[in-house]
Enzyme design. Structure first.
Site, PDB file in Angstrom:
ATOM      1  N   THR A   1      41.804  22.765  64.611  1.00  0.00           N
ATOM      2  CA  THR A   1      41.598  22.845  62.920  1.00  0.00           C
ATOM      3  C   THR A   1      42.242  24.523  62.691  1.00  0.00           C
ATOM      4  O   THR A   1      42.881  24.474  61.739  1.00  0.00           O
ATOM      5  CB  THR A   1      39.942  23.031  62.835  1.00  0.00           C
ATOM      6  OG1 THR A   1      39.478  21.654  63.303  1.00  0.00           O
ATOM      7  CG2 THR A   1      39.996  23.149  61.244  1.00  0.00           C
TER       8      THR A   1
ATOM      9  N   GLU B   1      45.895  18.360  93.561  1.00  0.00           N
ATOM     10  CA  GLU B   1      47.305  18.711  93.023  1.00  0.00           C
ATOM     11  C   GLU B   1      48.214  19.077  93.888  1.00  0.00           C
ATOM     12  O   GLU B   1      49.263  18.908  93.729  1.00  0.00           O
ATOM     13  CB  GLU B   1      46.879  19.652  91.861  1.00  0.00           C
ATOM     14  CG  GLU B   1      46.015  18.890  90.722  1.00  0.00           C
ATOM     15  CD  GLU B   1      46.210  17.624  90.199  1.00  0.00           C
ATOM     16  OE1 GLU B   1      47.452  17.302  90.331  1.00  0.00           O
ATOM     17  OE2 GLU B   1      45.492  16.923  89.898  1.00  0.00           O
TER      18      GLU B   1
ATOM     19  N   HIS C   1      49.935  16.534  95.815  1.00  0.00           N
ATOM     20  CA  HIS C   1      51.112  16.051  95.028  1.00  0.00           C
ATOM     21  C   HIS C   1      52.333  16.724  94.844  1.00  0.00           C
ATOM     22  O   HIS C   1      53.348  16.575  95.294  1.00  0.00           O
ATOM     23  CB  HIS C   1      50.806  15.559  93.627  1.00  0.00           C
ATOM     24  CG  HIS C   1      49.598  14.658  93.259  1.00  0.00           C
ATOM     25  ND1 HIS C   1      50.009  13.551  93.808  1.00  0.00           N
ATOM     26  CD2 HIS C   1      48.587  14.920  92.648  1.00  0.00           C
ATOM     27  CE1 HIS C   1      48.749  12.694  93.223  1.00  0.00           C
ATOM     28  NE2 HIS C   1      47.755  13.524  92.666  1.00  0.00           N
TER      29      HIS C   1
ATOM     30  N   GLY D   1      43.985  17.415  71.642  1.00  0.00           N
ATOM     31  CA  GLY D   1      43.374  18.515  72.453  1.00  0.00           C
ATOM     32  C   GLY D   1      41.662  18.290  72.418  1.00  0.00           C
ATOM     33  O   GLY D   1      41.339  17.393  71.407  1.00  0.00           O
TER      34      GLY D   1
ATOM     35  N   PRO E   1      37.981  18.957  72.209  1.00  0.00           N
ATOM     36  CA  PRO E   1      37.024  19.524  71.157  1.00  0.00           C
ATOM     37  C   PRO E   1      36.897  21.111  71.318  1.00  0.00           C
ATOM     38  O   PRO E   1      36.721  21.579  72.338  1.00  0.00           O
ATOM     39  CB  PRO E   1      35.564  19.168  71.159  1.00  0.00           C
ATOM     40  CG  PRO E   1      35.914  17.997  71.852  1.00  0.00           C
ATOM     41  CD  PRO E   1      37.122  18.045  72.953  1.00  0.00           C
ATOM     42  N   GLY E   2      37.206  21.953  70.377  1.00  0.00           N
ATOM     43  CA  GLY E   2      37.026  23.269  70.474  1.00  0.00           C
ATOM     44  C   GLY E   2      38.226  24.281  70.800  1.00  0.00           C
ATOM     45  O   GLY E   2      38.290  25.106  70.832  1.00  0.00           O
TER      46      GLY E   2
HETATM   47  P1  ADP Z   1      38.994  22.082  66.946  1.00  0.00           P
HETATM   48  O1  ADP Z   1      39.503  21.639  65.772  1.00  0.00           O
HETATM   49  O2  ADP Z   1      40.109  22.006  68.028  1.00  0.00           O
HETATM   50  O3  ADP Z   1      37.719  21.312  67.554  1.00  0.00           O
HETATM   51  P2  ADP Z   1      38.337  24.660  65.978  1.00  0.00           P
HETATM   52  O4  ADP Z   1      39.737  25.060  65.501  1.00  0.00           O
HETATM   53  O5  ADP Z   1      37.348  24.107  65.230  1.00  0.00           O
HETATM   54  O6  ADP Z   1      38.603  23.465  67.406  1.00  0.00           O
HETATM   55  O7  ADP Z   1      38.062  25.827  66.981  1.00  0.00           O
HETATM   56  C1  ADP Z   1      36.596  26.527  66.647  1.00  0.00           C
HETATM   57  C2  ADP Z   1      36.815  27.745  66.581  1.00  0.00           C
HETATM   58  O8  ADP Z   1      37.031  28.231  67.813  1.00  0.00           O
HETATM   59  C3  ADP Z   1      37.703  28.479  65.798  1.00  0.00           C
HETATM   60  O9  ADP Z   1      37.179  28.632  64.714  1.00  0.00           O
HETATM   61  C4  ADP Z   1      37.977  29.855  66.466  1.00  0.00           C
HETATM   62  O10 ADP Z   1      37.130  30.847  65.909  1.00  0.00           O
HETATM   63  C5  ADP Z   1      37.724  29.469  67.855  1.00  0.00           C
HETATM   64  N1  ADP Z   1      38.950  29.177  68.684  1.00  0.00           N
HETATM   65  C6  ADP Z   1      39.386  28.228  69.269  1.00  0.00           C
HETATM   66  N2  ADP Z   1      40.668  28.241  69.667  1.00  0.00           N
HETATM   67  C7  ADP Z   1      41.040  29.560  69.624  1.00  0.00           C
HETATM   68  C8  ADP Z   1      42.203  30.321  69.822  1.00  0.00           C
HETATM   69  N3  ADP Z   1      43.273  29.733  70.449  1.00  0.00           N
HETATM   70  N4  ADP Z   1      42.508  31.520  69.326  1.00  0.00           N
HETATM   71  C9  ADP Z   1      41.358  32.181  68.533  1.00  0.00           C
HETATM   72  N5  ADP Z   1      40.129  31.443  68.410  1.00  0.00           N
HETATM   73  C10 ADP Z   1      40.128  30.275  68.687  1.00  0.00           C
HETATM   74 ZN    ZN Z   2      46.299  13.214  91.433  1.00  0.00          ZN
END
Ligand code: ADP
Ligand code: ZN
Length: 611
Positions: free
Chosen positions: A211, A427, A430, A204, A206-207
């Site tokens: 994690t 989209e 398609h 997925g 970033p963010g």
């Molecule tokens: P990645 O590892 O995908 O880069 P993280 O897990 O580090 O993303 O996410 C960073 C922060 O964003 C998390 O600590 C949380 O506070 C917030 N966050 C991301 N996704 C969610 C979610 N689905 N629900 C709640 N908080 C989220």
């Molecule tokens: Zn397309």
């Protein structure tokens, strides 16, 4: 964030050390002078002679370079003095004449030399080395444990994050449920006949919360969570990446059942082929060690490796083999509803005013991920605090969103309204072709929630059943569907974009196969045209040259491919022009909801919602 903190800490340690070193050095110099210099008065040799003449010198010791001694000054105090030896043949006579006690001395400096020349400097070097390596040794390992990894172990404090803290991602949660069951009691799980899982790859942007999701999995199962980032494996010392992997797995075995989380696994797991030019032995060794460890440990031990990446396409295929990261879970960017949920999760921690409309906030943040939303809520709370307000109001959120989006715009992460409209029509192009053509796979989902860096939207089609034979008509329907995206752009916007590149190459592949492999084209006829060059063994064991196609045939194939593509493209345009009303309706719905599923598509296409 984490990394910066570490660097900061490292820097603080270093400056502390410098200050400490300076103080120590000053202290040493002072001590030296105190013991060897200050109590002793330096006098010129001439004065020494006259002191002897006047009978004031009591005693002296003559060494190779200096004469140390004691004389009595005017006030009758004993003064220790030192003077430099001068070639003076009459000195001994003079001393004897004035009854000065004197002795000779072979300068004996080996002890001071040893201390100041060897022991102290080496002591310092050792000390510096010790300080510098202390950070790297981390929690585990003694003085000589250089190269031990410094991963963070959340061992005693098992993460208290639960799935309820991860908003949205319902599909992912369901998929991981099996792992949670396994971790709760590995033996029982296996007794009941479950195949022990080993590795899960979270894919997925970033963010999106990969994690967080991994941590929550540990939290749900109530097991320790060991995490390390892939770049940390590589960054510090050459040659220890592999040994760190070993340490990591040893630690994991001790703590099992547990989850080992490797963030940014692409840093280690880059396909060996991808950048063979800048091949990196260190990385390769680390990767090999990782593969060996994953293959080696007994899966009943209850160690689950979770890894995260936002670029699965560059990973070494060896990582994905059975018994390694054979499960992949896609953590999508949140859709409208998902963003609403994420807002809610993070708003729990702050005091909210009544005027906050969470739905609207979700609408205002298309394309943003969980980390962005967490930032927005945080920023809004800060803004409210700065204004001394009693709660966080809608205006604060609006301001925070503006700031966040402005920040992201600089990084080109946000798509404009026009682009979004184009993607939606693309989209839907398609989807409508797929819906109306019997040979195309049915549409499962249409989405304009951007995924990764390249795909701005996608139309997911699922084949109805396993197929062994595909007819020519079905192949052409697939091609028309693939071209439907670009066709929609042309029909609606009278212009085309680069967004269809992947569609085009997939369509071309199908048409080319149709012409040159399956003998389905009238002009080229019933032949298989092997266009790959080089030698290969035929089934009869004869070495043959693959390239037995004349230039003329190649040209013919190219012409036919492009003719068929063109015909399919015209068909797609016709279909879409004839269904313009539905295209508009579907696109508008998609822009509103961002995701449309099978039933919703059907109801729009059948016009069963009344108008
Ligand atoms: P990645 O590892 O995908 O880069 P993280 O897990 O580090 O993303 O996410 C960073 C922060 O964003 C998390 O600590 C949380 O506070 C917030 N966050 C991301 N996704 C969610 C979610 N689905 N629900 C709640 N908080 C989220
Ligand atoms: Zn397309």
């Amino acid at each position: 964030m984490d990394k910066n903190n570490n660097q900061l800490k490292g820097f603080n340690n270093f400056s502390k050390f410098i200050v400490f070193y300076m103080l120590l050095a000053i202290f040493m110099v002072y001590m030296y002078q105190y013991f060897f210099k200050t109590q002793v008065t330096q006098i010129p040799y001439s004065e020494f002679k006259s002191l002897i003449e006047s009978g004031k010198v009591k005693s002296c010791t003559i060494s190779e370079k200096y004469i140390h001694g004691v004389y009595i000054n005017k006030d009758g105090d004993k003064i220790r003095f030192v003077t430099v030896v001068v070639r003076d043949p009459t000195l001994v006579k003079d001393l004897e004449k004035h009854h000065v006690k004197f002795s000779g001395k072979v300068t004996n400096t080996w002890l001071t030399n040893l201390i100041f020349g060897w022991i102290l400097p080496f002591g310092f070097l050792f000390f510096i080395w010790w300080l510098m390596t202390r950070k790297m040794r981390g929690t585990s390992g003694g003085l000589f444990g250089l190269g031990k990894s410094r991963f963070k172990v959340y061992s005693n404090e098992k993460p208290d994050v639960k799935f309820s803290d991860v908003a949205g991602a319902e599909e992912a949660k369901q998929e991981i449920q099996e792992i949670v069951e396994y971790l709760k009691d590995p033996q029982r799980y296996q007794r009941l006949g479950g195949r022990a899982p080993k590795g899960v790859l979270l894919v997925g942007a970033p963010g999106v919360g990969k994690t967080l999701f991994a941590k929550a999995t540990a939290g749900e199962a109530g097991v320790p969570f060991i995490s390390i980032s892939g770049s940390e494996f590589i960054e510090m010392f050459v040659g220890v990446g592999a040994s760190r992997v070993r340490d990591l797995f040893n630690e994991a075995k001790k703590l099992s059942p547990c989850i080992v989380f490797i963030d940014e696994i692409d840093a280690i797991g880059k396909s060996r082929a991808v950048n063979s030019l800048t091949s990196n032995d260190e990385r390769e060794q680390t990767l090999n060690q990782l593969l060996a460890e994953m293959d080696g440990f007994d899966s009943s031990k209850g160690v689950i490796i979770m890894a995260a990446t936002n670029r699965p396409e560059i990973l070494d295929p060896a990582l994905m083999r059975p018994g390694r990261f054979d499960r992949q879970i896609i953590v999508d960017k949140p859709d409208l509803k998902g963003r609403e949920e994420i807002f809610k999760v993070h708003m729990k921690k702050i005091k909210m005013a009544n005027d906050v409309d969470i739905k609207r906030l979700a609408q205002m943040t298309p394309g943003l991920v969980g980390a962005d939303i967490a930032n927005i809520v945080n920023e809004a709370a800060l803004l409210a605090a700065r204004e001394n307000r009693d709660a966080v109001y809608m205006e604060h959120f609006e301001e925070a969103i503006e700031r966040q989006i402005a920040g992201l715009k600089k990084k080109n992460k946000v798509i404009s309204k026009e682009e979004k409209e184009r993607v939606a029509y693309h989209e839907c192009g398609h989807a409508i072709c797929a819906y109306l053509l019997p040979g195309a796979d049915p549409v499962h989902k249409i989405s304009i929630v951007p995924r990764g860096l390249s795909a701005l939207g996608y139309t997911q089609q699922l084949p109805t059943d396993e197929r062994y034979l595909i007819t020519k008509e079905e192949m052409l329907d697939k091609v028309i569907t693939l071209l439907g995206g670009r066709a929609a752009e042309e029909v609606v916007f009278k212009s085309i974009s680069t967004g269809a590149q992947n569609d085009l190459s997939r369509a071309t592949d199908i048409v080319r196969a149709l012409v040159s492999q399956f003998g389905m084209d009238e002009k080229v006829g019933l032949v298989v045209i092997e266009e790959r060059g080089g030698h290969f063994l035929t089934s009869e064991g004869i070495l043959t040259k693959g390239d037995k196609v004349s230039e003329k045939t190649k040209e013919l194939v190219d012409r036919e491919v492009s003719r068929i593509m063109q015909e399919c493209y015209e068909k797609a345009k016709t279909i879409l022009t004839e269904n313009m009303d539905k295209l508009d309706k579907l696109a508008n719905e998609l822009l509103k909801k961002e995701i449309i599923n099978e039933e919703e598509l059907k109801s729009i296409m059948e016009g069963s919602d009344g108008d």
